[in-house]
Design a protein around this motif. Structure first.
Motif, PDB file in Angstrom:
ATOM      1  N   MET A   1      36.569  20.059  29.251  1.00 40.74           N
ATOM      2  CA  MET A   1      36.744  21.281  28.462  1.00 40.74           C
ATOM      3  C   MET A   1      36.574  20.951  26.988  1.00 40.74           C
ATOM      4  O   MET A   1      37.081  19.950  26.509  1.00 40.74           O
ATOM      5  CB  MET A   1      38.137  21.866  28.712  1.00 40.74           C
ATOM      6  CG  MET A   1      38.392  23.195  27.994  1.00 40.74           C
ATOM      7  SD  MET A   1      40.039  23.827  28.364  1.00 40.74           S
ATOM      8  CE  MET A   1      39.890  24.151  30.104  1.00 40.74           C
ATOM      9  N   ALA A   2      35.849  21.784  26.270  1.00 38.42           N
ATOM     10  CA  ALA A   2      35.566  21.525  24.861  1.00 38.42           C
ATOM     11  C   ALA A   2      36.822  21.651  24.028  1.00 38.42           C
ATOM     12  O   ALA A   2      37.688  22.478  24.271  1.00 38.42           O
ATOM     13  CB  ALA A   2      34.511  22.511  24.358  1.00 38.42           C
ATOM     14  N   ALA A   3      36.951  20.749  23.050  1.00 37.15           N
ATOM     15  CA  ALA A   3      38.090  20.792  22.142  1.00 37.15           C
ATOM     16  C   ALA A   3      37.929  21.939  21.156  1.00 37.15           C
ATOM     17  O   ALA A   3      36.820  22.323  20.801  1.00 37.15           O
ATOM     18  CB  ALA A   3      38.198  19.466  21.382  1.00 37.15           C
ATOM     19  N   VAL A   4      39.079  22.502  20.716  1.00 34.95           N
ATOM     20  CA  VAL A   4      39.055  23.606  19.775  1.00 34.95           C
ATOM     21  C   VAL A   4      38.958  23.047  18.363  1.00 34.95           C
ATOM     22  O   VAL A   4      39.933  22.601  17.782  1.00 34.95           O
ATOM     23  CB  VAL A   4      40.311  24.497  19.918  1.00 34.95           C
ATOM     24  CG1 VAL A   4      40.259  25.635  18.911  1.00 34.95           C
ATOM     25  CG2 VAL A   4      40.410  25.043  21.330  1.00 34.95           C
ATOM     26  N   ILE A  69      38.093  34.277  22.253  1.00 34.25           N
ATOM     27  CA  ILE A  69      38.251  33.543  23.514  1.00 34.25           C
ATOM     28  C   ILE A  69      38.216  32.038  23.261  1.00 34.25           C
ATOM     29  O   ILE A  69      38.904  31.260  23.933  1.00 34.25           O
ATOM     30  CB  ILE A  69      37.165  33.957  24.538  1.00 34.25           C
ATOM     31  CG1 ILE A  69      37.440  33.357  25.917  1.00 34.25           C
ATOM     32  CG2 ILE A  69      35.793  33.568  24.070  1.00 34.25           C
ATOM     33  CD1 ILE A  69      38.676  33.889  26.591  1.00 34.25           C
ATOM     34  N   TYR A  70      37.466  31.603  22.268  1.00 30.47           N
ATOM     35  CA  TYR A  70      37.373  30.184  21.936  1.00 30.47           C
ATOM     36  C   TYR A  70      38.721  29.643  21.490  1.00 30.47           C
ATOM     37  O   TYR A  70      39.157  28.567  21.925  1.00 30.47           O
ATOM     38  CB  TYR A  70      36.314  30.005  20.839  1.00 30.47           C
ATOM     39  CG  TYR A  70      36.181  28.594  20.303  1.00 30.47           C
ATOM     40  CD1 TYR A  70      35.776  27.553  21.128  1.00 30.47           C
ATOM     41  CD2 TYR A  70      36.453  28.315  18.964  1.00 30.47           C
ATOM     42  CE1 TYR A  70      35.638  26.268  20.633  1.00 30.47           C
ATOM     43  CE2 TYR A  70      36.310  27.028  18.464  1.00 30.47           C
ATOM     44  CZ  TYR A  70      35.911  26.016  19.296  1.00 30.47           C
ATOM     45  OH  TYR A  70      35.778  24.735  18.811  1.00 30.47           O
ATOM     46  N   VAL A  71      39.410  30.392  20.648  1.00 31.15           N
ATOM     47  CA  VAL A  71      40.699  29.949  20.100  1.00 31.15           C
ATOM     48  C   VAL A  71      41.832  30.159  21.088  1.00 31.15           C
ATOM     49  O   VAL A  71      42.744  29.328  21.184  1.00 31.15           O
ATOM     50  CB  VAL A  71      40.990  30.677  18.777  1.00 31.15           C
ATOM     51  CG1 VAL A  71      42.409  30.358  18.281  1.00 31.15           C
ATOM     52  CG2 VAL A  71      39.961  30.298  17.711  1.00 31.15           C
ATOM     53  N   HIS A  72      41.796  31.247  21.852  1.00 36.82           N
ATOM     54  CA  HIS A  72      42.940  31.622  22.692  1.00 36.82           C
ATOM     55  C   HIS A  72      42.667  31.393  24.182  1.00 36.82           C
ATOM     56  O   HIS A  72      43.313  32.010  25.028  1.00 36.82           O
ATOM     57  CB  HIS A  72      43.295  33.094  22.440  1.00 36.82           C
ATOM     58  CG  HIS A  72      43.685  33.379  21.028  1.00 36.82           C
ATOM     59  ND1 HIS A  72      44.931  33.073  20.529  1.00 36.82           N
ATOM     60  CD2 HIS A  72      42.971  33.913  19.995  1.00 36.82           C
ATOM     61  CE1 HIS A  72      44.984  33.428  19.247  1.00 36.82           C
ATOM     62  NE2 HIS A  72      43.823  33.928  18.896  1.00 36.82           N
ATOM     63  N   PHE A  73      41.763  30.505  24.486  1.00 34.90           N
ATOM     64  CA  PHE A  73      41.369  30.250  25.867  1.00 34.90           C
ATOM     65  C   PHE A  73      42.551  29.838  26.739  1.00 34.90           C
ATOM     66  O   PHE A  73      42.621  30.206  27.917  1.00 34.90           O
ATOM     67  CB  PHE A  73      40.299  29.152  25.889  1.00 34.90           C
ATOM     68  CG  PHE A  73      39.628  28.959  27.212  1.00 34.90           C
ATOM     69  CD1 PHE A  73      38.708  29.876  27.687  1.00 34.90           C
ATOM     70  CD2 PHE A  73      39.905  27.836  27.987  1.00 34.90           C
ATOM     71  CE1 PHE A  73      38.060  29.684  28.907  1.00 34.90           C
ATOM     72  CE2 PHE A  73      39.262  27.639  29.202  1.00 34.90           C
ATOM     73  CZ  PHE A  73      38.342  28.566  29.669  1.00 34.90           C
ATOM     74  N   SER A 221      34.533  26.652  29.076  1.00 34.95           N
ATOM     75  CA  SER A 221      34.558  26.211  30.473  1.00 34.95           C
ATOM     76  C   SER A 221      33.622  25.040  30.716  1.00 34.95           C
ATOM     77  O   SER A 221      33.535  24.531  31.838  1.00 34.95           O
ATOM     78  CB  SER A 221      34.174  27.375  31.398  1.00 34.95           C
ATOM     79  OG  SER A 221      35.103  28.437  31.278  1.00 34.95           O
ATOM     80  N   GLY A 222      32.919  24.618  29.672  1.00 31.42           N
ATOM     81  CA  GLY A 222      32.059  23.457  29.786  1.00 31.42           C
ATOM     82  C   GLY A 222      30.624  23.750  30.143  1.00 31.42           C
ATOM     83  O   GLY A 222      29.841  22.828  30.417  1.00 31.42           O
ATOM     84  N   TYR A 223      30.220  25.041  30.119  1.00 29.98           N
ATOM     85  CA  TYR A 223      28.842  25.383  30.443  1.00 29.98           C
ATOM     86  C   TYR A 223      27.969  25.364  29.178  1.00 29.98           C
ATOM     87  O   TYR A 223      27.310  26.347  28.823  1.00 29.98           O
ATOM     88  CB  TYR A 223      28.771  26.760  31.107  1.00 29.98           C
ATOM     89  CG  TYR A 223      29.504  26.821  32.423  1.00 29.98           C
ATOM     90  CD1 TYR A 223      28.998  26.171  33.549  1.00 29.98           C
ATOM     91  CD2 TYR A 223      30.700  27.520  32.539  1.00 29.98           C
ATOM     92  CE1 TYR A 223      29.670  26.217  34.759  1.00 29.98           C
ATOM     93  CE2 TYR A 223      31.381  27.572  33.744  1.00 29.98           C
ATOM     94  CZ  TYR A 223      30.866  26.917  34.847  1.00 29.98           C
ATOM     95  OH  TYR A 223      31.538  26.962  36.047  1.00 29.98           O
TER      96      TYR A 223
END
Length: 372
Positions: A1-4, A69-73, A221-223
């Motif tokens: 999962m990508a880091a914020v 969504i990026y910040v609050h995933f 989600s890593g896509y």
């Protein structure tokens, strides 16, 4: 999962979107100030190039959906997440907007002739402007007191929907938004609403927030495996699509489905290419462009004060008044960016930092009370 982390390419894109809006409004200001000279402008002669800046709003909406969504995933379904999210959004958006709206109100009271979209002090319209609730004034004005505030009406509505989704699991978000916004838009198509708040809730622009959320969901989600050649094709085709409409379109000020197709989808394509392509996601941008991205909200809101002031100066100083229209537009863009950045450093950033600092103890106390 990508880091914020703060994505520099998205910050740069925010700067470009803000400067695009400034470009369009600078052209309009020069056109009103020197109607006999504007035909000499390259921006004016090259189809509807000045309209390209209005697509910056669509870009902002897609970016907004992505960032939320990026910040609050990882916040979905957690205790107090909706409340904390909405308070943080209010801290980010409201103080500066209210401050500048109050400034506009004072100017409207002192010198109504400064405004071309308002002439009277309609109390209900003024209050609604501060509350992000769109209504027509008694004189037929459809924009808020601070003209650009119509976009923030959409932002606040999106935040309400997003906050509601935070009550549930993350998997609830995208299907709900697609069904809810899709149904709302269908209703709008069927009834062709007149009331502004119904137009807002049934507008195709809402799908741009959804697309931003979809891109953010894919990224977190890593896509993020988009090949560089495909990413380049997406960006080039998106820019070409926007240019094609403003150059050859039958009406440069588009609304509804055509705006979503010609500006919204291309905006989403650009954002998707920049964040889903590994070669572009870590793209380094010049520091000055990154700083302008940080200040994009201030630039966006303050330039509607800066542009009329510059136009007034140009009419009072002969050698400035004789500037070529394109030079006048360029000066307006640069000065608006500088003024907005100064406002960001001197006003927006300190106020946001202060309110955030004051909110944290309250949030901690609320969380302890809920868990205790």
């Amino acid at each position: 999962m990508a880091a914020v982390t703060k994505l520099e390419n998205i910050q740069a894109l925010r700067a470009i979107a803000a400067l695009g809006v400034v470009l369009s409004h600078a052209h309009s200001r020069v056109e009103r100030t020197y109607p006999s000279l504007i035909s000499e402008s390259f921006v004016d002669r090259f189809g509807g190039l000045s309209w390209i800046g209005h697509a910056g709003v669509d870009l902002f909406f897609v970016i907004s959906g992505f960032i939320m969504i990026y910040v609050h995933f990882d916040d979905f379904g957690t205790r107090n997440a909706p409340f904390q999210f909405f308070v943080k959004r209010l801290i980010r958006i409201v103080p500066i907007y209210w401050l500048l709206s109050a400034t506009a109100l004072a100017l409207l009271f002192i010198e109504p002739s400064l405004f071309y979209h308002a002439r009277s002090l309609d109390v209900e319209w003024i209050v609604s402007s501060f509350l992000f609730f769109p209504i027509r004034s008694e004189t037929g004005v459809t924009t808020p007191l601070l003209g650009l505030g119509w976009t923030l009406n959409y932002e606040m509505y999106f935040y309400l929907i997003f906050a509601f989704c935070l009550f549930f699991r993350r998997s609830f978000l995208l299907p709900f938004m697609l069904i809810f916004f899709g149904t709302s838009i269908l209703i709008g198509v069927l009834i062709s609403p007149y009331k502004l708040f119904v137009i807002l809730m049934t507008n195709w622009l809402l799908l741009e927030f959804f697309l931003g959320c979809l891109i953010g969901y894919a990224f977190r989600s890593g896509y993020n495996k988009l090949p560089l050649p495909l990413a380049v094709v997406l960006i080039v085709s998106a820019v070409a699509t926007i240019l094609a409409w403003v150059t050859f379109g039958p009406n440069h000020e588009i609304r509804g489905l055509p705006r979503f197709l010609w500006w919204g989808l291309p905006a989403a394509s650009i954002v998707a290419a920049l964040v889903l392509c590994p070669r572009l996601v870590d793209l380094k941008v010049p520091k000055w462009l990154l700083e302008l991205g940080n200040a994009s909200y201030s630039i966006y809101l303050t330039h509607i004060f800066t542009l009329p002031a510059l136009a007034l100066i140009q009419t009072r100083v002969d050698h400035i008044a004789l500037l070529h229209p394109d030079a006048a537009i360029a000066v307006m863009i640069v000065v608006s960016a500088i003024a907005g950045y100064i406002f960001y450093r001197v006003v927006e950033k300190p106020i946001t930092r202060l309110l955030t600092k004051r909110y944290r103890p309250m949030a901690s106390a609320r969380q302890k009370s809920a868990t205790g």
